[in-house]
Design a protein around this motif. Structure first.
Motif, short mmCIF file in Angstrom:
data_model
loop_
_atom_site.label_atom_id
_atom_site.label_comp_id
_atom_site.label_asym_id
_atom_site.label_seq_id
_atom_site.Cartn_x
_atom_site.Cartn_y
_atom_site.Cartn_z
N THR A 81 11.31 -6.32 -9.97
CA THR A 81 12.11 -6.17 -8.75
C THR A 81 12.28 -4.70 -8.37
OG1 THR A 81 14.13 -6.19 -10.05
CG2 THR A 81 13.37 -8.29 -9.17
N THR A 82 11.76 -3.80 -9.20
CA THR A 82 11.87 -2.37 -8.90
C THR A 82 10.50 -1.72 -9.03
OG1 THR A 82 12.36 -1.85 -11.21
CG2 THR A 82 14.23 -2.27 -9.77
N GLY A 83 10.10 -1.01 -7.99
CA GLY A 83 8.84 -0.27 -8.06
C GLY A 83 7.63 -1.15 -7.95
N TYR A 84 6.51 -0.61 -8.37
CA TYR A 84 5.21 -1.26 -8.23
C TYR A 84 4.94 -2.17 -9.41
CZ TYR A 84 0.13 -1.69 -8.14
OH TYR A 84 -1.15 -2.16 -8.15
N ASP A 85 4.44 -3.34 -9.15
CA ASP A 85 4.11 -4.31 -10.19
C ASP A 85 2.61 -4.60 -10.12
OD1 ASP A 85 3.86 -6.29 -12.01
OD2 ASP A 85 5.16 -7.72 -11.00
N ALA A 86 1.85 -4.03 -11.04
CA ALA A 86 0.39 -4.16 -11.00
C ALA A 86 -0.07 -5.57 -11.32
CB ALA A 86 -0.24 -3.18 -11.99
N SER A 87 0.80 -6.42 -11.87
CA SER A 87 0.39 -7.78 -12.22
C SER A 87 0.66 -8.78 -11.11
CB SER A 87 1.13 -8.23 -13.49
OG SER A 87 2.52 -8.37 -13.23
N ARG A 88 1.25 -8.32 -10.02
CA ARG A 88 1.63 -9.26 -8.96
C ARG A 88 0.39 -9.85 -8.30
NH1 ARG A 88 6.62 -9.79 -6.83
NH2 ARG A 88 6.83 -10.84 -4.82
N PHE A 107 -6.68 10.70 -15.59
CA PHE A 107 -8.11 10.90 -15.42
C PHE A 107 -8.65 10.20 -14.17
CE2 PHE A 107 -7.20 11.14 -19.97
CZ PHE A 107 -7.66 12.42 -20.24
N GLY A 108 -7.78 9.89 -13.24
CA GLY A 108 -8.21 9.25 -12.01
C GLY A 108 -7.74 7.81 -11.95
N ALA A 109 -8.07 7.17 -10.85
CA ALA A 109 -7.59 5.81 -10.61
C ALA A 109 -8.39 4.79 -11.41
CB ALA A 109 -7.68 5.49 -9.14
N THR A 110 -7.72 3.72 -11.78
CA THR A 110 -8.38 2.55 -12.35
C THR A 110 -8.14 1.38 -11.40
OG1 THR A 110 -6.45 1.89 -13.63
CG2 THR A 110 -8.03 3.39 -14.69
N GLY A 124 -7.41 -6.72 -4.90
CA GLY A 124 -7.63 -5.39 -5.47
C GLY A 124 -6.34 -4.84 -6.03
N ARG A 125 -6.39 -4.32 -7.24
CA ARG A 125 -5.24 -3.66 -7.87
C ARG A 125 -5.68 -2.27 -8.28
NH1 ARG A 125 -4.95 -8.98 -9.81
NH2 ARG A 125 -2.98 -10.05 -9.33
N TYR A 126 -5.02 -1.28 -7.73
CA TYR A 126 -5.39 0.12 -7.96
C TYR A 126 -4.19 0.84 -8.56
CZ TYR A 126 -8.74 -1.43 -4.45
OH TYR A 126 -9.67 -2.14 -3.74
N ALA A 137 0.83 -1.20 0.00
CA ALA A 137 0.00 0.00 0.00
C ALA A 137 0.87 1.25 0.00
CB ALA A 137 -0.92 0.00 1.22
N ASN A 138 0.20 2.39 -0.23
CA ASN A 138 0.85 3.70 -0.20
C ASN A 138 2.00 3.80 -1.20
OD1 ASN A 138 -0.85 4.50 1.94
ND2 ASN A 138 0.49 3.45 3.39
N LEU A 139 1.80 3.20 -2.35
CA LEU A 139 2.82 3.28 -3.40
C LEU A 139 2.50 4.46 -4.32
CD1 LEU A 139 2.98 -0.51 -4.26
CD2 LEU A 139 4.68 0.80 -3.00
N PRO A 140 3.51 5.08 -4.91
CA PRO A 140 3.25 6.23 -5.78
C PRO A 140 2.32 5.91 -6.94
CG PRO A 140 5.57 6.08 -5.22
CD PRO A 140 4.94 4.82 -4.73
N ALA A 141 2.44 4.71 -7.47
CA ALA A 141 1.66 4.37 -8.67
C ALA A 141 0.38 3.63 -8.35
CB ALA A 141 2.51 3.54 -9.62
N GLY A 142 0.15 3.28 -7.10
CA GLY A 142 -1.08 2.56 -6.80
C GLY A 142 -0.96 1.70 -5.57
N GLU A 143 -1.83 0.71 -5.50
CA GLU A 143 -1.91 -0.14 -4.32
C GLU A 143 -2.30 -1.54 -4.75
OE1 GLU A 143 -4.68 -0.41 -0.29
OE2 GLU A 143 -4.37 1.52 -1.29
N LEU A 144 -1.75 -2.53 -4.03
CA LEU A 144 -2.04 -3.93 -4.30
C LEU A 144 -2.50 -4.60 -3.02
CD1 LEU A 144 -1.86 -6.40 -6.28
CD2 LEU A 144 0.44 -6.74 -5.40
#
Length: 252
Positions: free
Chosen positions: A223-230, A101-104, A94-96, A46-53
């Motif tokens: 291995t770096t940053g946020y991975d939305a597919s995890r 134009f806002g969050a997906t 949940g993957r945010y 959570a609290n990642l710059p690009a989103g939350e998993l």
């Protein structure tokens, strides 16, 4: 010679007594499982710059049934069994991700039920032989023979565009390329009560084998940053099952 004859007679009597105390039984077993597959803490970021998993699991109620064989030596018994045992878990994901134009997002809730042929090899100590309190422990091995994953997912596109919920019902597959291991192994332990041919046990199955296979190299998590597919399959998971069983033994 006299002493030798006495020793031989004593050995024969001991062998005869030990043989008479060894009994064999075949039992029918059934029971309930409270099953869960653990989640690695890395699945929630959570609290990642690009989103939350978020990937969370909770226990489900399932069942087991099969046959048990008992070799009893007084207070001590060896009880292997062959069981059909259902395990799995309930899940919420949940993957945010952020955007201009806002969050997906995509959220999903559902249930995974997996079916196993399980071979527990328990050693049981009963305080008074064929009745009273018990303690037991032993290893187990299990082979996955199927399962299903059911639930609902929904996509959220921007601040005001929500898609309709979509139901899914999929078969759980095993083997190379599926992300699921077919073999599991661990230990069982617990307490019980025996009264004549009837045995009731409360146990716990502690899986020691990772249920998930490592993802293919090209799909490996970043291995770096946020991975939305995890997802769950990128972590390690172990079976945890509380079991309440009853067994009725027949003399052989």
């Amino acid at each position: 010679m006299k002493h030798a004859a006495i020793l031989a007679l004593g050995a024969a009597l001991f062998t005869s007594t030990a043989s008479a105390q060894t009994t064999y039984h075949l039992g029918l077993r059934g029971g309930l499982n409270r099953a869960l597959a653990t989640t690695d803490p890395a699945s929630n970021r959570a609290n990642l710059p690009a989103g939350e998993l978020q990937n969370d699991k909770s226990a489900l109620l399932a069942w087991q049934a099969g046959v048990a064989f008992e070799v009893r030596f007084g207070k001590l018994a060896f009880q292997p069994a062959l069981l059909f045992s259902q395990k799995g878990n309930e899940f919420r994901t949940g993957r945010y991700t952020g955007g201009v134009f806002g969050a997906t997002a995509r959220t999903a809730t559902g249930t995974t039920r997996t079916n196993w042929l399980e071979l527990p090899l328990n050693v049981v100590y009963t305080l008074h032989g064929d009745h009273s309190l018990q303690v037991f422990a032993g290893p187990y091995v299990a082979l996955a023979v199927g399962g299903r994953q059911t639930g609902t997912y929904q996509d959220y596109l921007g601040p005001a565009v929500d898609t309709r919920p979509v139901d899914f019902d999929e078969r759980v597959a095993y083997g190379p390329g599926t992300g699921n291991h077919r073999l599991d192994a661990g230990v069982n332990f617990g307490v019980g009560y025996r009264q004549g041919p009837l045995q009731v046990q409360l146990g716990y199955g502690l899986g020691l084998s990772n249920l998930y296979q490592a993802p293919p190299l090209l799909l490996a998590p970043s291995t770096t940053g946020y991975d939305a597919s995890r997802g769950f399959a990128d972590e390690k998971a172990y079976s945890r099952v509380a079991q309440l069983t009853g067994t009725y033994f027949f003399n052989l």
